[in-house]
Design a protein around this motif. Structure first.
Motif, mmCIF file in Angstrom:
data_model
loop_
_atom_site.group_PDB
_atom_site.id
_atom_site.type_symbol
_atom_site.label_atom_id
_atom_site.label_comp_id
_atom_site.label_asym_id
_atom_site.label_seq_id
_atom_site.Cartn_x
_atom_site.Cartn_y
_atom_site.Cartn_z
ATOM 1 N N ASN A 17 47.318 -39.175 45.600
ATOM 2 C CA ASN A 17 48.125 -40.297 46.082
ATOM 3 C C ASN A 17 48.474 -40.116 47.559
ATOM 4 O OD1 ASN A 17 49.726 -42.777 45.231
ATOM 5 N ND2 ASN A 17 51.324 -41.553 46.167
ATOM 6 N N SER A 18 48.844 -38.890 47.956
ATOM 7 C CA SER A 18 49.148 -38.638 49.368
ATOM 8 C C SER A 18 47.912 -38.824 50.236
ATOM 9 C CB SER A 18 49.694 -37.214 49.538
ATOM 10 O OG SER A 18 50.967 -37.074 48.946
ATOM 11 N N CYS A 19 46.780 -38.282 49.801
ATOM 12 C CA CYS A 19 45.554 -38.369 50.607
ATOM 13 C C CYS A 19 45.109 -39.817 50.792
ATOM 14 C CB CYS A 19 44.434 -37.560 49.948
ATOM 15 S SG CYS A 19 44.701 -35.768 49.974
ATOM 16 N N LEU A 20 45.291 -40.653 49.772
ATOM 17 C CA LEU A 20 44.825 -42.038 49.849
ATOM 18 C C LEU A 20 45.787 -42.951 50.598
ATOM 19 C CD1 LEU A 20 43.382 -42.646 46.262
ATOM 20 C CD2 LEU A 20 42.112 -42.265 48.360
ATOM 21 N N HIS A 21 47.100 -42.692 50.490
ATOM 22 C CA HIS A 21 48.073 -43.682 50.945
ATOM 23 C C HIS A 21 48.984 -43.222 52.077
ATOM 24 C CE1 HIS A 21 47.081 -46.192 47.459
ATOM 25 N NE2 HIS A 21 47.178 -45.105 46.711
ATOM 26 N N THR A 55 47.784 -42.445 57.045
ATOM 27 C CA THR A 55 46.984 -43.323 57.903
ATOM 28 C C THR A 55 47.323 -43.149 59.381
ATOM 29 O OG1 THR A 55 46.848 -44.936 56.109
ATOM 30 C CG2 THR A 55 46.321 -45.703 58.340
ATOM 31 N N ASP A 56 48.613 -43.072 59.705
ATOM 32 C CA ASP A 56 49.045 -42.972 61.107
ATOM 33 C C ASP A 56 49.790 -41.668 61.375
ATOM 34 O OD1 ASP A 56 48.045 -45.574 61.749
ATOM 35 O OD2 ASP A 56 49.802 -46.425 60.739
ATOM 36 N N THR A 57 49.528 -40.623 60.608
ATOM 37 C CA THR A 57 50.218 -39.341 60.775
ATOM 38 C C THR A 57 49.357 -38.393 61.597
ATOM 39 O OG1 THR A 57 51.290 -39.648 58.626
ATOM 40 C CG2 THR A 57 51.330 -37.429 59.572
ATOM 41 N N ALA A 58 49.924 -37.879 62.700
ATOM 42 C CA ALA A 58 49.150 -37.027 63.609
ATOM 43 C C ALA A 58 48.853 -35.671 62.988
ATOM 44 C CB ALA A 58 49.913 -36.850 64.923
ATOM 45 N N HIS A 59 49.825 -35.069 62.318
ATOM 46 C CA HIS A 59 49.653 -33.729 61.738
ATOM 47 C C HIS A 59 50.087 -33.770 60.273
ATOM 48 C CE1 HIS A 59 48.925 -32.184 65.769
ATOM 49 N NE2 HIS A 59 50.029 -32.792 66.171
ATOM 50 N N PRO A 60 49.206 -34.211 59.371
ATOM 51 C CA PRO A 60 49.566 -34.352 57.959
ATOM 52 C C PRO A 60 49.953 -33.006 57.332
ATOM 53 C CG PRO A 60 47.511 -35.489 58.443
ATOM 54 C CD PRO A 60 47.826 -34.659 59.636
ATOM 55 N N SER A 61 50.942 -33.040 56.461
ATOM 56 C CA SER A 61 51.336 -31.821 55.751
ATOM 57 C C SER A 61 51.840 -32.191 54.363
ATOM 58 C CB SER A 61 52.421 -31.057 56.520
ATOM 59 O OG SER A 61 53.640 -31.778 56.520
ATOM 60 N N SER A 86 62.946 -26.489 38.787
ATOM 61 C CA SER A 86 63.074 -27.548 39.786
ATOM 62 C C SER A 86 61.806 -27.538 40.633
ATOM 63 C CB SER A 86 64.304 -27.327 40.667
ATOM 64 O OG SER A 86 64.367 -28.315 41.691
ATOM 65 N N PHE A 87 60.978 -28.563 40.442
ATOM 66 C CA PHE A 87 59.704 -28.682 41.158
ATOM 67 C C PHE A 87 59.849 -29.779 42.212
ATOM 68 C CE2 PHE A 87 55.707 -30.948 41.737
ATOM 69 C CZ PHE A 87 54.816 -29.923 42.003
ATOM 70 N N VAL A 88 59.533 -29.457 43.475
ATOM 71 C CA VAL A 88 59.696 -30.409 44.572
ATOM 72 C C VAL A 88 58.364 -30.577 45.292
ATOM 73 C CG1 VAL A 88 60.877 -30.941 46.738
ATOM 74 C CG2 VAL A 88 62.122 -29.830 44.879
ATOM 75 N N TYR A 89 57.964 -31.836 45.474
ATOM 76 C CA TYR A 89 56.727 -32.183 46.194
ATOM 77 C C TYR A 89 57.094 -33.095 47.366
ATOM 78 C CZ TYR A 89 52.116 -34.205 47.124
ATOM 79 O OH TYR A 89 50.954 -34.619 47.722
ATOM 80 N N ARG A 90 56.595 -32.779 48.561
ATOM 81 C CA ARG A 90 56.881 -33.593 49.739
ATOM 82 C C ARG A 90 55.631 -33.715 50.609
ATOM 83 N NH1 ARG A 90 61.994 -34.946 51.267
ATOM 84 N NH2 ARG A 90 63.765 -33.928 50.227
ATOM 85 N N ASP A 91 55.492 -34.882 51.274
ATOM 86 C CA ASP A 91 54.525 -35.009 52.357
ATOM 87 C C ASP A 91 55.231 -35.670 53.540
ATOM 88 O OD1 ASP A 91 54.330 -37.906 52.366
ATOM 89 O OD2 ASP A 91 52.997 -37.801 50.646
ATOM 90 N N ASN A 92 54.607 -35.609 54.706
ATOM 91 C CA ASN A 92 55.214 -36.175 55.919
ATOM 92 C C ASN A 92 54.522 -37.469 56.327
ATOM 93 O OD1 ASN A 92 52.801 -35.115 56.786
ATOM 94 N ND2 ASN A 92 53.575 -34.433 58.766
ATOM 95 N N GLY A 93 54.052 -38.219 55.333
ATOM 96 C CA GLY A 93 53.312 -39.447 55.613
ATOM 97 C C GLY A 93 54.207 -40.625 55.938
#
Length: 449
Positions: A355-359, A362-368, A382-389
């Motif tokens: 889901n992160s890779c597809l959506h 698009t305009d993120t310079a340094h994806p993480s 406690s499981f935590v998932y984050r992206d900087n999209g």
């Protein structure tokens, strides 16, 4: 790495193969054959509907690209077509005297100074649909076994590109049908505005047809998602077979050293792992689709080294994350052991990363992407998932867990991933799911460990 293997890997990893760009994909494959074998002329031919003739789709002559209106008839070249019916490669070191190709001497070989031919079958859905023809000019040439295997592997990529092209065509037709349906419904509603009962029936008909159109889009999207890991697995298996044949040949001839043997075995092991990982990914995608229709599945819990589970899955998703590119960071204690259903977590993690890779980026310079997991004093995970999209709009946050909701309905999105994720967390893990505030996308899962 062997130059031919590198070319084959580059073609397999090219987005042109799976994007439905048939013209660009076929030209890429022929240019790769031309460069790898160092031949003057390479062409792609497909059978006509009657299987008694073939039509040239694309011809590369040196640096020139031509789409010549050429056609071969079985009645003109019976020996050649008879050889093709065996659905094996035609390896003509001396094409002018080879019984399978000698009948081309006067009408074709002599005028183009062709001395050697290598024709590889192109297959689609298990059926031979054409050939890739390699022609060496100037003098006769002896085709090496590794060259034949290399060209055959690239010929297999034609069928993969054709699959993507037909998927894109079917999707376009579906969109056109949906557009026509909307226009017809609007016209019908206008015509029947004076009758409430007739208008109500028209709306019911529209809803039923819309559900069928949605189902068609879901099936097409799932087929497209499954095609990518299967394509990678097919390529890796071809490389594995090639290395195995080289190894057997070296052992029989006693020309392979211990160091070379170990290197070949390591490469075979890597290819085997890649095949297994991608076949498992395709299997998980199909299980996700089935889980949407039947919400009950049997899940068994067992001790799991949670960090290793996450790391192994991320390795299998490398083809998707590398295209972004993004390299997820994992913050989990290596000693963290859970009594849980590993298959459930594999589906959850796959849905989140894809889901992160597809959506998201698009305009993120340094994806993480960051993934963390800890236990509290009550032995709750406690499981935590984050992206900087790009994050979620308020409307998307309200609808993200609804079945079939997607922000990219015309780009292969099925809208199943987050809905399935919620079902897995609440029904299989008996946990809680929470969207986190802040930039990008964040999600927390709390459940008993």
């Amino acid at each position: 790495m062997d130059p031919l293997e590198q070319i084959l890997l580059d073609v397999s990893a090219s987005p042109l193969i799976d994007l439905g760009a048939w013209d660009q994909a076929s030209q890429l494959i022929l240019q790769s054959v031309q460069n790898g074998l160092q031949v003057q002329r390479v062409s792609l031919w497909l059978y006509d509907q009657d299987d008694h003739s073939m039509v040239c789709q694309l011809l590369l002559d040196g640096h020139a690209v031509a789409t010549e209106p050429l056609r071969l008839h079985a009645s003109q070249f019976p020996a050649y077509f008879q050889a093709l019916r065996r659905e094996r490669a035609i390896v003509a070191h001396d094409a002018r005297h080879d019984p399978n190709t000698a009948e081309f001497l006067e009408p074709y070989l002599r005028s183009h100074q062709i001395f050697s031919m290598l024709d590889l079958p192109v297959r689609h859905l298990g059926k031979m649909i054409g050939i890739i023809c390699c022609e060496h000019t100037g003098q006769p040439r002896y085709w090496q076994d590794n060259e034949v295997r290399f060209a055959a592997a690239l010929a297999d990529q034609v069928g993969r590109a054709l699959n993507a092209d037909r998927f894109l065509s079917a999707q376009s037709q579906l969109e056109q049908l949906n557009l026509q349906l909307e226009q017809r419904v609007e016209l019908r509603s206008q015509q029947l505005a004076d009758s409430d009962e007739i208008v109500r029936r028209a709306h019911q008909q529209m809803a039923a047809q819309a559900r069928l159109a949605t189902l068609g889009g879901i099936v097409a999207g799932v087929a497209h998602e499954v095609n990518s890991p299967l394509g990678v697995a097919l390529t890796a298996n071809s490389l594995l077979e090639q290395r195995l044949q080289d190894f057997i040949h070296g052992m029989r001839q006693r020309t392979i050293s211990a160091a070379q043997a170990m290197q070949v075995l390591e490469q075979m092991h890597e290819s085997s792992l890649l095949v297994t990982a991608n076949l498992q990914r395709a299997q998980r995608l199909m299980e996700q689709f089935k889980d949407t229709a039947a919400h009950q599945t049997r899940v068994e819990s067992a001790p799991v080294a949670f960090r290793q589970l996450v790391v192994d899955l991320l390795a299998s998703l490398t083809p998707a994350t590398r295209q972004v590119p993004v390299f997820p960071d994992v913050y989990i204690d290596p000693n963290l052991m859970l009594i849980t259903a590993a298959d459930v977590w594999l589906q959850i993690l796959t849905n989140l990363v894809i889901n992160s890779c597809l959506h998201a980026f698009t305009d993120t310079a340094h994806p993480s992407i960051s993934i963390s997991a800890t236990l509290n004093e009550q032995h709750e995970l406690s499981f935590v998932y984050r992206d900087n999209g790009c994050g979620l709009t308020p409307q998307v946050r309200r609808q993200i867990f609804e079945p079939f909701f997607t922000t990219k309905p015309h780009q292969g999105g099925t809208g199943l991933g987050m809905s399935i994720l919620r079902q897995l967390v609440e029904k299989k893990l008996c946990g809680e799911l929470q969207l986190l505030d802040g930039p990008g996308f964040g999600l927390q899962i709390s459940c008993l460990a």
